[in-house]
Motif scaffolding. Sequence first.
Motif, PDB file in Angstrom:
ATOM      1  N   HIS A 119      21.469  68.392  51.763  1.00  0.00           N
ATOM      2  CA  HIS A 119      21.215  67.671  53.009  1.00  0.00           C
ATOM      3  C   HIS A 119      19.768  67.926  53.396  1.00  0.00           C
ATOM      4  O   HIS A 119      19.388  69.027  53.744  1.00  0.00           O
ATOM      5  N   VAL A 124      16.705  67.545  55.831  1.00  0.00           N
ATOM      6  CA  VAL A 124      16.404  67.232  57.218  1.00  0.00           C
ATOM      7  C   VAL A 124      14.901  67.023  57.305  1.00  0.00           C
ATOM      8  O   VAL A 124      14.128  67.892  56.934  1.00  0.00           O
ATOM      9  N   ARG A 171      25.445  73.463  59.583  1.00  0.00           N
ATOM     10  CA  ARG A 171      25.577  72.765  58.299  1.00  0.00           C
ATOM     11  C   ARG A 171      24.468  73.132  57.329  1.00  0.00           C
ATOM     12  O   ARG A 171      23.388  73.536  57.721  1.00  0.00           O
ATOM     13  N   PHE A 192      21.604  72.675  54.720  1.00  0.00           N
ATOM     14  CA  PHE A 192      20.583  71.696  54.388  1.00  0.00           C
ATOM     15  C   PHE A 192      19.443  72.373  53.660  1.00  0.00           C
ATOM     16  O   PHE A 192      19.292  73.587  53.696  1.00  0.00           O
ATOM     17  N   ALA A 210      22.659  63.883  51.619  1.00  0.00           N
ATOM     18  CA  ALA A 210      22.409  63.330  52.950  1.00  0.00           C
ATOM     19  C   ALA A 210      20.964  63.527  53.368  1.00  0.00           C
ATOM     20  O   ALA A 210      20.287  64.438  52.887  1.00  0.00           O
ATOM     21  N   THR A 214      18.649  63.432  57.069  1.00  0.00           N
ATOM     22  CA  THR A 214      18.594  63.244  58.522  1.00  0.00           C
ATOM     23  C   THR A 214      17.148  63.016  58.936  1.00  0.00           C
ATOM     24  O   THR A 214      16.252  63.776  58.560  1.00  0.00           O
ATOM     25  N   LEU A 270      18.635  61.672  66.525  1.00  0.00           N
ATOM     26  CA  LEU A 270      18.571  61.767  65.065  1.00  0.00           C
ATOM     27  C   LEU A 270      19.586  60.806  64.443  1.00  0.00           C
ATOM     28  O   LEU A 270      20.553  60.408  65.098  1.00  0.00           O
ATOM     29  N   THR A 287      21.742  60.322  60.617  1.00  0.00           N
ATOM     30  CA  THR A 287      22.017  60.877  59.287  1.00  0.00           C
ATOM     31  C   THR A 287      22.558  59.792  58.358  1.00  0.00           C
ATOM     32  O   THR A 287      23.428  59.012  58.750  1.00  0.00           O
ATOM     33  N   GLU A 300      24.400  59.442  54.738  1.00  0.00           N
ATOM     34  CA  GLU A 300      25.097  60.269  53.736  1.00  0.00           C
ATOM     35  C   GLU A 300      25.682  59.413  52.631  1.00  0.00           C
ATOM     36  O   GLU A 300      26.469  58.504  52.907  1.00  0.00           O
ATOM     37  N   THR A 338      25.420  58.009  60.580  1.00  0.00           N
ATOM     38  CA  THR A 338      25.819  58.551  61.881  1.00  0.00           C
ATOM     39  C   THR A 338      24.630  58.542  62.819  1.00  0.00           C
ATOM     40  O   THR A 338      23.574  59.087  62.470  1.00  0.00           O
ATOM     41  N   TRP A 350      23.969  67.316  67.433  1.00  0.00           N
ATOM     42  CA  TRP A 350      22.734  67.059  66.681  1.00  0.00           C
ATOM     43  C   TRP A 350      21.862  65.996  67.358  1.00  0.00           C
ATOM     44  O   TRP A 350      20.948  65.475  66.742  1.00  0.00           O
ATOM     45  N   ARG A 401      22.709  63.095  67.832  1.00  0.00           N
ATOM     46  CA  ARG A 401      22.947  61.800  67.182  1.00  0.00           C
ATOM     47  C   ARG A 401      23.954  61.047  68.041  1.00  0.00           C
ATOM     48  O   ARG A 401      24.889  61.635  68.570  1.00  0.00           O
TER      49      ARG A 401
END
Length: 476
Positions: A4, A6, A17, A19, A134, A136, A209, A211, A213, A301, A331, A333
Amino acid sequence: DKRHTVLIDVDTFNSQRIFVSQKGRDLWHSDFVKMPCSQVAHQKSRWDVISKKLKSLASKKTASVKDVEEAIIKYNPKYKDQWSFDALHTLDKITPYTENYYKTLFPKIAALALKLPKFVNKAIPLLRKGQSAAITLSQVQISCLLANAFFCTFPHRNTSSPNAEYSGYPSINFNSLFGNWSRRKGEKLRAIMHYFKEVTDESTQPKGLVTFERECLSYTDMPTWESCKANLSKLHITSEGQIELEGKGMLQVDFANSLIGGGVLGSGLLQEEILFVINPELIVARLFTEKLEDNECLIITGSQQFSSYLGFGDSFEWAGPYEDQSERDEWARRKTKILAIDAMNFRHSVDQYRMRHITRELNKAYCGFKGYDGHENPDIATGKWGCGAFNGDPQLKALIQLMAAAKAKRGLAFFTFGDENLKQHLQRIYELMFAEGITVGTLYKLLRDFSSAKHCDSHVDLFDFIEKNRNSKSHL
Ligand code: APR
């Protein structure tokens, strides 16, 4: 332990999570997006021209479409005779003086595009086929990337030849939006311009933000449909409303193309393109998402809806700003989840009844519906997936999605988009199957018999067939 990445500074948010933050900012490499502001030798000189042109536009109070065109062609000289800007010119011409804010907006989009090296200072990995991963980004970063797409600064992607580096990627520069005027194009451009108006104004600039995925269903996770004992989950059917409005808070299905966004940068205006035009942040997925394979989906998301609309296809109309009130998660989001799954495109309708194809569609839907770590996994808002441009049978697609949702243990809200007939028939067959406790495995076997029956008589109706044959011994 999915990768992931970021793209914003890690300490700006607080999450459990996993990342990997990508350190390198300028990776001219086949695993990363090749950025317009890269400092590799040949691109550096191009960025010098781009920034000079954009600076000159950004310093003006107003810029004309001609100025925009001239700038874009300056650093894309190869396309001087190929790219047309007539749609942008026409929009500008037909917009009443009092409503025409475009001339003051162009310099602001140019200023935003120029901030690319500052705003996106880490390399963006590609979401490649076969890998769950993913990314972000902040909404500000997305706006800056899209401002670059607007000014066509991304290095040319050769998507046409099958062996070319970008043959499996969608296009990203907006040049194809600017040419070939049609009413459709005009309405799309109005929505896109409105997005840029919002993101270039400090008071309305979005702060959250988003994301993206890519989920890849492994072969070991693919259900054995024939022996699946799951019972049908709850189903809500309505002929009124739309997925993206009435389905707010649910996992909203994007009736996608395997090249994400489909014809959003051309003249397409079906469910996916409309979704992308009213939520333009989705368009940035085209920058890094390789064509989806049969066992893959993309979940987005946090994207924000900026515009309202009316109509569909030729009757689509931009209907003004939309105030997105969706809550945000921890987050920052928005709690909007969009699931892109591409149905098969059946040139010959009869092909969809082959079990191979039915199983493909089941696995595709299940891949999206399955539920993944870190998601709340709400009910699913869907409808006639694959039944418009892709020519699918709405009865079959409804059952396929119902089976995939049952296996994933998630409820389904089915929007028939005005199709009263489908609503009534689906309601009836669902109640019948639910009352009798028909399992997914039984339904799969019924579909197999239906497939043979359809082969002999193309007029057999799926729901009639199930009603008549549901108790026959071979399925129990
Ligand atoms: N909500 C619910 N149902 C909708 C909505 C909506 N907002 N919009 C459309 N529908 C219904 C319509 O009845 C439509 O005919 O879904 C049907 C299928 O929609 P399509 O967009 O034609 O979907 P599909 O057949 O899967 O075609 C996918 O079209 O948009 C492109 O990029 C996409 O290439 C892909 C192809």
